[in-house]
Scaffold this active site. Sequence first.
Site, PDB file in Angstrom:
ATOM      1  N   ARG A 129     -10.008   1.056   9.590  1.00 19.44           N
ATOM      2  CA  ARG A 129      -8.513   1.413   9.182  1.00 19.44           C
ATOM      3  C   ARG A 129      -8.477   2.241   7.944  1.00 19.44           C
ATOM      4  O   ARG A 129      -9.605   2.569   7.626  1.00 19.44           O
ATOM      5  CB  ARG A 129      -7.705   0.108   9.203  1.00 19.44           C
ATOM      6  CG  ARG A 129      -8.459  -0.998   7.857  1.00 19.44           C
ATOM      7  CD  ARG A 129      -7.585  -1.957   7.728  1.00 19.44           C
ATOM      8  NE  ARG A 129      -7.759  -2.964   6.805  1.00 19.44           N
ATOM      9  CZ  ARG A 129      -8.767  -4.067   7.064  1.00 19.44           C
ATOM     10  NH1 ARG A 129      -8.908  -4.330   8.329  1.00 19.44           N
ATOM     11  NH2 ARG A 129      -9.067  -4.901   6.004  1.00 19.44           N
ATOM     12  N   ASP A 130      -7.478   2.752   7.521  1.00 15.90           N
ATOM     13  CA  ASP A 130      -6.964   3.304   6.221  1.00 15.90           C
ATOM     14  C   ASP A 130      -7.546   4.839   6.200  1.00 15.90           C
ATOM     15  O   ASP A 130      -8.297   5.420   5.330  1.00 15.90           O
ATOM     16  CB  ASP A 130      -7.489   2.500   5.045  1.00 15.90           C
ATOM     17  CG  ASP A 130      -7.230   1.036   5.185  1.00 15.90           C
ATOM     18  OD1 ASP A 130      -6.223   0.639   5.627  1.00 15.90           O
ATOM     19  OD2 ASP A 130      -7.872   0.292   4.232  1.00 15.90           O
TER      20      ASP A 130
ATOM     21  N   ASP B 149       0.675  -1.143  -0.008  1.00 10.30           N
ATOM     22  CA  ASP B 149      -0.129  -0.002   0.021  1.00 10.30           C
ATOM     23  C   ASP B 149       0.903   1.418  -0.147  1.00 10.30           C
ATOM     24  O   ASP B 149       1.804   1.300   0.731  1.00 10.30           O
ATOM     25  CB  ASP B 149      -0.813   0.191   1.328  1.00 10.30           C
ATOM     26  CG  ASP B 149      -1.831  -1.226   1.363  1.00 10.30           C
ATOM     27  OD1 ASP B 149      -1.935  -2.010   0.330  1.00 10.30           O
ATOM     28  OD2 ASP B 149      -2.633  -1.320   2.302  1.00 10.30           O
TER      29      ASP B 149
ATOM     30  N   GLU C  59     -11.846  -1.332   1.308  1.00  9.07           N
ATOM     31  CA  GLU C  59     -10.654  -0.905   1.939  1.00  9.07           C
ATOM     32  C   GLU C  59     -10.234   0.457   0.970  1.00  9.07           C
ATOM     33  O   GLU C  59     -10.592   0.671   0.038  1.00  9.07           O
ATOM     34  CB  GLU C  59      -9.723  -2.006   1.522  1.00  9.07           C
ATOM     35  CG  GLU C  59     -10.067  -3.249   2.262  1.00  9.07           C
ATOM     36  CD  GLU C  59      -8.993  -4.448   2.180  1.00  9.07           C
ATOM     37  OE1 GLU C  59      -8.303  -4.478   3.248  1.00  9.07           O
ATOM     38  OE2 GLU C  59      -8.832  -4.977   1.088  1.00  9.07           O
TER      39      GLU C  59
ATOM     40  N   ALA D 250      -2.225   1.069   6.253  1.00  8.97           N
ATOM     41  CA  ALA D 250      -2.262   2.255   5.546  1.00  8.97           C
ATOM     42  C   ALA D 250      -2.713   3.449   6.051  1.00  8.97           C
ATOM     43  O   ALA D 250      -3.811   3.510   7.015  1.00  8.97           O
ATOM     44  CB  ALA D 250      -2.955   1.707   4.217  1.00  8.97           C
TER      45      ALA D 250
END
Length: 454
Positions: A234-235, A82, A304, A150
Amino acid sequence: MPEEDSSGQFGMHRRTALKTFGALGAAGVAGATLPGSAAGKGRFGPSWTREQAEQIRRTDANTAPLIDEPVDKLSDSLYIWDTWPLRNRDGSITKINGYQVIFSLTAPNDVPPGARHNLARIRYFYSKNGHDWTLGGEAFENPLGHHQWAGSAMYDQTEDQLYLFYTAVSDGNLPPRERYRQRLAFAKGASMETSSEGVSLTGSFEHHKIAEADGQTYQTLEQSVDQGIVYAFRDPWYFQHPETGEDYVVFEGNTRIEDPSAYQNDWYKWNGNVGIAQATNEELTDWELQEPLLEAITTNQQLERPHIVVNRGNYYLFTISHKFTFAPGLTGPDGLYGFVADSMDGDYQPLNDGGLVVANPTEQPFQTYSHLALPHGDNLLVTSFLNFQDLPGESLDSVSELSPEEQKAVFGGTLAPSLRVQLKGSETRISAELQGGQFLPSAGKSKSGGNGKN
């Protein structure tokens, strides 16, 4: 993000002409009407419905070229996956004294590729031309979490200060109710120094937690263990609203399901969403969770690395997903998916009918992943990393059947050739393949700049 073990005219490119493919993806099996499904609304807002996902097709316009030539690796000793560029507050790519900077998840490549997720560290690279990258070093000395996944990176020219957003993750060797717990975090305080020798980070970072799953809107790790497939919070992707100047991060989450009995079979476990949080102070140290921008309950479990691109008054929401994270009765290739609305919190509708923007070719269904769409005038620059090639089976599960050395041999672990994608209303088309790991400078209305320290 980890791969779970249940795991117009076409432009010219470096191989003279863009390869195209006409293979069509299989349509999903029609599902029963579920809560919120027919109206295109999830529990909190717009929904990617099963009916829409059934329209997913591979076409010449959305199938990436087969990568059939060797790709130069950024490092001989590191896996690289990533990746995201250093951007200005308005989303344009930063150039500091002629240099572009990217940040990547990295890990030593002497372990099987699946083990890299528990060893992930963020490192930065710099380049004068946007495709020949030099390793600068690790971004942090003492980040939050056992390891990091990420995020995104923003440079404030006025402050001459970096804001690095990331996912702080717990040890993957812990018991299931603690394993891979994820929190949104960011660091600020350091800057970039340039010289004839290259680019280096100067100063020290202060680390702050942005948010964690609240158990009401966003499913917690504990709730996921009891009623979920793959947990996600996340992310974080930084986004400044172009009309209001407000600061946000969008991220991947899962919607908490209040009444599982309202859904057919166990389809409620496929409950991915694109979450959003807003900064409530100028220092970006205080944040407030808001209702998701998009939900995929009964459609897909993982949305994602979500991110937003604004073009001609339209808000484009992009995300990536795997074939195996689609709910039963649906199918879609590993790749980039997109949606469009007339405002940031509007009624998002899938691009190209089903949402598919970039698919891997049928010959190599897992050749790239973690696609990132960046604005470039009225086009998009789409980057990704080289994932698995020449797998013996038809799913990522076949990776576990290989020896560690065989796994290393089929895993790319470096940046893949970038793509140029034409963007027009609710339709997109891949128009050219670029060099491996190429990040084009921003074009059109976006601004680019940056001073840094000499």
